[in-house]
Motif scaffolding. Structure first.
Motif, short mmCIF file in Angstrom:
data_model
loop_
_atom_site.label_atom_id
_atom_site.label_comp_id
_atom_site.label_asym_id
_atom_site.label_seq_id
_atom_site.Cartn_x
_atom_site.Cartn_y
_atom_site.Cartn_z
N GLN A 67 0.86 -1.18 0.00
CA GLN A 67 0.00 0.00 0.00
C GLN A 67 0.90 1.23 0.00
N SER A 68 0.72 2.07 -0.98
CA SER A 68 1.54 3.28 -1.07
C SER A 68 0.79 4.43 -0.41
N GLY A 69 1.54 5.31 0.24
CA GLY A 69 0.94 6.48 0.85
C GLY A 69 0.10 6.13 2.06
N SER A 70 -0.80 7.06 2.40
CA SER A 70 -1.59 6.91 3.62
C SER A 70 -3.07 6.70 3.34
N ALA A 71 -3.46 6.58 2.07
CA ALA A 71 -4.89 6.49 1.75
C ALA A 71 -5.55 5.29 2.42
N TRP A 72 -4.84 4.18 2.54
CA TRP A 72 -5.43 2.95 3.09
C TRP A 72 -5.78 3.09 4.57
N ARG A 73 -5.25 4.13 5.21
CA ARG A 73 -5.52 4.34 6.64
C ARG A 73 -6.77 5.18 6.87
N THR A 74 -7.36 5.71 5.81
CA THR A 74 -8.48 6.64 5.97
C THR A 74 -9.81 5.88 6.03
N VAL A 75 -10.80 6.49 6.66
CA VAL A 75 -12.08 5.82 6.82
C VAL A 75 -12.79 5.62 5.49
N GLY A 76 -12.55 6.53 4.51
CA GLY A 76 -13.23 6.44 3.24
C GLY A 76 -12.55 5.57 2.21
N PHE A 77 -11.43 4.98 2.54
CA PHE A 77 -10.69 4.15 1.57
C PHE A 77 -11.56 2.98 1.11
N ASN A 78 -11.53 2.70 -0.18
CA ASN A 78 -12.33 1.60 -0.74
C ASN A 78 -11.60 0.27 -0.53
N ASP A 79 -12.03 -0.48 0.49
CA ASP A 79 -11.42 -1.77 0.76
C ASP A 79 -12.31 -2.93 0.35
N ALA A 80 -13.22 -2.66 -0.62
CA ALA A 80 -14.16 -3.70 -1.05
C ALA A 80 -13.43 -4.90 -1.65
N GLY A 81 -12.27 -4.65 -2.22
CA GLY A 81 -11.52 -5.75 -2.81
C GLY A 81 -10.65 -6.52 -1.84
N TRP A 82 -10.60 -6.08 -0.59
CA TRP A 82 -9.78 -6.76 0.40
C TRP A 82 -10.50 -8.01 0.91
N SER A 83 -9.73 -8.93 1.43
CA SER A 83 -10.31 -10.11 2.07
C SER A 83 -10.83 -9.74 3.45
N ASN B 150 -1.38 3.33 26.32
CA ASN B 150 -2.52 4.19 26.60
C ASN B 150 -2.55 5.32 25.59
N LEU B 151 -3.74 5.67 25.09
CA LEU B 151 -3.88 6.71 24.07
C LEU B 151 -4.88 7.76 24.54
N PRO B 152 -4.73 9.00 24.06
CA PRO B 152 -5.72 10.03 24.40
C PRO B 152 -7.02 9.81 23.64
N SER B 153 -8.13 10.07 24.28
CA SER B 153 -9.43 9.88 23.63
C SER B 153 -9.69 10.94 22.57
N SER B 154 -8.88 12.00 22.54
CA SER B 154 -9.05 13.06 21.53
C SER B 154 -8.78 12.54 20.12
N LEU B 155 -8.23 11.37 19.99
CA LEU B 155 -8.00 10.77 18.68
C LEU B 155 -9.30 10.29 18.04
N LEU B 156 -10.34 10.11 18.84
CA LEU B 156 -11.62 9.64 18.33
C LEU B 156 -12.39 10.78 17.67
N VAL B 157 -13.29 10.42 16.76
CA VAL B 157 -14.19 11.38 16.14
C VAL B 157 -15.62 10.90 16.32
N VAL B 158 -16.56 11.81 16.23
CA VAL B 158 -17.97 11.44 16.30
C VAL B 158 -18.34 10.67 15.04
N GLY B 159 -18.98 9.53 15.23
CA GLY B 159 -19.38 8.72 14.09
C GLY B 159 -18.40 7.60 13.81
N THR B 160 -18.09 7.38 12.53
CA THR B 160 -17.26 6.24 12.12
C THR B 160 -15.78 6.56 12.27
N ASN B 161 -15.09 5.68 12.95
CA ASN B 161 -13.65 5.77 13.13
C ASN B 161 -12.99 4.60 12.41
N ILE B 162 -11.70 4.70 12.16
CA ILE B 162 -10.97 3.64 11.48
C ILE B 162 -9.66 3.34 12.22
#
Length: 931
Positions: free
Chosen positions: A720-736, A833-845
């Motif tokens: 996977q090149s770049g950071s697109a695969w880490r985003t919530v909107g990335f199209n992973d329909a072809g993944w297993s 341990n992680l800060p909860s500020s990393l979360l967003v309202v709704g869908t997270n990835i």
């Protein structure tokens, strides 16, 4: 012999009845097969037929026929089935032997339960009776640097007392003493001028004045030294780049000298280093900071490079995680079980002689010797090794060790790591250890490993709290003798393993281990031709006092074991020439292994690492441990309390030699309580020196991403090149997609979903995993807890942010082609341990990439969990338990403060809820606030 005769009857497929051969209905056992391995769980069922009766036992306990029976305990199991035909009384027997392995521990513990050593209990003042404190600490030190301190609690004979305590001094960090020895650092923030350090443990105290120098002039050195170089007493040396002591040259270092070494800088020693420190004015080798480790002493010239030192402290070496394999001047490479750089590398023929010295808090290993032809004598007297990845691997070394200690590889924690973190790994040679402590290792205390021969003698040594063996043996021709040694709280005490080692225990004590002494080990398909001898020893209160199973033929090798004239805590029909321990009449025999007065009290406490649990855990057993074994009976009362009543109570009785007992709380509908407590009271023959209260709160860690959950994954080797695969909107329909654990190659199989490898025995370098989850209100969480199972390396992203990478991934940008550094990490587990500020309202990835250590890596593994710590209003609750007041709060970042009056001063009580206050004390005021 009886067992063998019984087994010989098991495989009958037909029976001779009334003078003719009659076909017999098969006796069918479903779910488990003889001599088989299973991970985490297995289930069996005995098929039943009309006209037969059945007697089924699992490990000697009756079980039902005709139904499915689950087996979840990691261990060796024996399923015995007897079937009797009603009409003819014809008997058919079958024996099925199988092993359940603990999930996440691979094949490291085949046939024994998963073992995690219990935490230490602090000792009573009685256990320090007659001892004195001896400090090795600088008399003068440059300001702005951590000050190393080594402490020994010794008796009149100069031997460490086997007691535990916190070395406490006003205004300074506490240092833990384990069985008479410990080390640590005083803060780097102390101002220039005299620093009074007056530490004490129960009944012992001492003092040391350290002059902190405000203006330090460092002498820079580098390159090749002259033939004869002298660094006078109290020198301040700064090694800026690699340094070489030439062949035939001598470097002499005077007492009180401080050598500061830049990051990754090595000292090549082709000559001789003489260190003339003292206990009061030690020589110190140190990095600029512990986060910037230096390299080590490297001797790659055969028979050159000796080090002789008195009063020297080495800290912070081992800079290079993947230093091994290293080049051999004679050609080829030199490898090691662990891959980190070591403090002392000796090609062969080097001598190391250290007295009143220490190597503490190293980033890598202690040492490595290579040549069996050119023997390296290593003499250590009153030497401490603490906090290293391992003591190192030694081929062709001869150790002579007196009154020393090798502890904490790499630390004292409860996480399991299958990474060869041994106290020492000794391949061959002649070795003598006297009055030496070995323990708190993630693997073995001393691994007398490999296939080479050698002679090992241990006199009055103490092995404690190893995840695996106190001393493991392998190799043909190894002769290993233990006299007056103690094995306490180890996975297995002495293990006589594969090939042909000969292990002997004479007048030793093995107590509180999973196995006291064993012939055989956890490897299959290996020969076992050695012998195990145990005589005049006390093998007490172990899960198995003596055991003789191996997995080459699954037989109990009584013929290879000479076990006689010992005391056992449980009958053993395989070894009849021994006595059953009677604590009333035999307890006095323990005095020979004690350094404390036999008639005095010992410490006691809850053997837990935290005293805070969820309410759902109230039904779990709670271990209670003594600080040491004793000749006396010790009793401790306990209660299980709610704020308004005592719900259960009892008394634990420790017989002489017994160190661990268990409380099993029984509380109906615990979810109806806001707070519960398990408490110890009224010790007799002991003192409450450890944790004596455990509190149970409502759960506050909701799960966001669960272990064993569904993941999308990419195992196509395309990267996977770049950071697109880490985003919530990335199209992973072809993944297993599949359920964790995901991976391949583990034996036994512990993967729920198998991912693919490439052809030819090679592997992808990197595998990618994604999972979306929904959060309605991120502010509901105070923080997040991350848990990662990986093999080999891992990087975790939350909503595109990198939030964790395993240490073997190194620094810098990560691409598909990055292999991990150093050795493979077999099912390693990381938490953070992680800060909860990393979360967003709704869908997270959450996105994770798993990297391999080598292209021919045989396995890969992945699982993950993310939980949230519920945020609560800043509220301080007070609940009374009899004469105590429990103050508790839910905000993990809050700190409780206390004052004698409302005007202060306000001093912190602690950051851990709850705080227990005695109501009989003076009036106090409390307040809770965030930092």
């Amino acid at each position: 012999m009886l067992l063998r005769q019984f087994i010989a009857l098991f495989s009958l497929g037909a029976a001779l009845f009334a003078g003719r051969l009659v076909a017999q209905t098969p006796l069918v056992i479903n779910g488990v097969a003889d001599r088989s391995y299973y991970t985490a769980t297995a289930a069996f069922s005995v098929a039943t037929n009309a006209g037969f009766t059945y007697a089924v036992t699992l490990d000697g306990v009756p079980a039902a026929a005709g139904v499915s029976v689950a087996v979840n305990q990691p261990d060796y199991h024996e399923l015995l089935v007897q079937r009797i035909e009603t009409a003819t009384s014809l008997v058919t027997n079958r024996l099925v032997r199988f092993i359940i392995r603990a999930s996440g521990r691979g094949s490291t513990e085949s046939g024994i339960p998963a073992w995690t050593p219990y935490p230490l209990i602090m000792s009573s003042s009685n256990e320090f009776s007659g001892a004195r404190l001896r400090l090795i600490a600088p008399q003068e030190f440059p300001v702005g640097y951590e000050i190393p301190v080594v402490a020994w609690a010794e008796n009149a004979q100069g031997h460490a007392v086997r007691a535990n305590g916190m070395l406490v001094a006003d205004g300074h960090p506490a240092l833990e003493i384990k069985r008479g020895v410990g080390s640590g650092f005083l803060r780097s923030t102390n101002p220039a001028g005299p620093l009074n350090y007056a530490p004490h443990v129960p009944g012992l105290n001492t003092n040391k004045t350290i002059t902190l120098q405000g203006a330090t002039t460092w002498t820079p050195v580098s390159g090749i030294l002259g033939a004869t170089v002298n660094w006078p007493a109290n020198s301040r040396i700064h090694v800026t780049t690699n340094l070489t002591v030439p062949a035939g040259g001598t470097l002499t270092i005077g007492a009180g000298t401080i050598i500061r070494i830049n990051s990754r800088v090595d000292i090549t020693n082709n000559g001789s280093v003489v260190i003339n420190g003292t206990v009061d004015q030690p020589v110190v080798f140190m990095p600029n900071a512990r986060t910037q480790p230096w390299g080590g002493f490297i001797s790659k010239t055969m028979n050159a490079g000796t080090i002789t030192g008195t009063g020297v402290i080495f800290t912070g070496s081992g800079a290079v995680p993947g230093w091994f394999p290293t080049s051999n001047p004679a050609g080829g490479t030199i490898d090691s079980h662990r891959k980190e750089q070591c403090l002392f590398f000796c090609l062969g023929g080097q001598q190391i002689n250290l007295t009143d010295s220490a190597a503490i808090y190293l980033a890598g290993q202690l040492g490595h010797t290579f040549s069996s032809a050119n023997v390296s004598p290593i003499m250590l007297t009153r030497f401490l090794m603490q906090r290293t990845t391992t003591g190192g691997e030694f081929t062709g070394a001869n150790f002579t060790v007196n009154d020393s200690a090798f502890i904490e590889c790499p630390d004292d924690s409860d996480n399991f790591v299958d990474g060869d973190n041994d106290g020492l790994y000794l391949v061959s040679g002649t070795h003598t250890f006297t009055n030496t402590l070995i323990g708190w290792t993630k693997d073995d205390g001393i691994d007398s490993g490999g296939s080479s021969a050698g002679t090992f003698t241990y006199q009055n040594c103490w092995f404690e709290s190893t995840f695996h063996e106190g001393n493991s043996l392998s190799g043909t021709g190894k002769q290993v003798n233990h006299n007056e040694s103690v094995f306490l709280g180890c996975g297995q005490g002495l293990e006589d393993g594969y090939e042909g080692p000969n292990g002997r225990l004479n007048h030793c004590l093995c107590t509180g281990n999973l196995t006291g002494a064993r012939f055989g080990d956890n490897y299959d398909n290996y020969p076992y031709t050695g012998t195990l001898t145990a005589t005049n020893s006390l093998l007490l209160y172990n899960y198995r006092d003596v055991w003789g199973k191996n997995w080459s033929d699954w037989n109990y090798r009584t013929s290879a074991m000479n076990i006689q004239s010992n005391f056992f805590s449980a009958p053993n029909t395989n070894h009849l020439n021994n006595e059953l321990w009677n604590p009333l009449t035999d307890g006095w025999r323990l005095a020979a292994f004690m350094t404390a007065p036999a008639d005095g009290p010992v410490g006691a406490g809850l053997a837990i690492r935290t005293n805070q649990f969820g309410l759902a855990q109230i039904s779990n057993t709670v271990p209670v441990r003594l600080s040491t074994f004793t000749t006396n009976f010790v009793t401790v009362d306990y209660t299980v309390d709610s704020p308004g009543a005592t719900l259960a109570s009892g008394t634990l009785t420790f017989a002489p030699g017994e160190t661990v007992k268990f409380i099993t709380p029984t509380v109906a509908q615990p979810e109806n309580f806001q707070l519960l407590r398990v408490a110890l009271h009224n010790p007799a023959g002991g003192e409450l020196t450890g944790i004596s209260r455990a509190y149970y709160f409502p759960a506050s860690t909701p799960t966001l991403v669960a272990k064993g959950s569904q993941w999308k994954y990419d195992d196509t080797a395309t990267g996977q090149s770049g950071s697109a695969w880490r985003t919530v909107g990335f199209n992973d329909a072809g993944w297993s997609n599949g359920v964790a654990q995901l991976g391949f190659g583990d034996s036994p199989v512990d993967e729920a979903t198998m991912i693919r490898r490439v052809a030819g025995g090679l592997t992808n370098i990197t595998f990618y995993f994604r999972q979306r989850f929904v959060v309605a209100e991120p502010a509901a969480f105070a923080s997040l807890n991350l848990w990662l199972l990986r093999d080999d390396g891992g990087v975790v992203y939350l909503n595109t942010n990198e939030v964790f990478r395993s240490s073997n991934m190194g620094a810098g940008a990560i691409t598909y082609t990055n292999l991990t550094l150093g050795a493979s990490a077999e099912n390693a587990i990381d938490t953070t341990n992680l800060p909860s500020s990393l979360l967003v309202v709704g869908t997270n990835i959450v996105a994770v990439e798993i990297h391999q250590q080598a292209l021919n890596s045989s396995d890969a593994s992945f699982d993950f969990e993310l939980t949230g710590v519920a945020a609560t209003a800043l509220e301080l609750h007070a609940t009374r338990f009899g004469g105590e007041l429990a103050l508790y709060w839910g905000d993990g970042g809050a700190v409780l403060f206390c004052a004698d009056n409302l005007n202060g001063p306000w001093n912190p009580v602690g950051a851990t809820s709850p705080a227990t206050i005695l109501l009989t004390g003076p009036q106090k005021f409390f307040r809770l606030r965030t930092p």
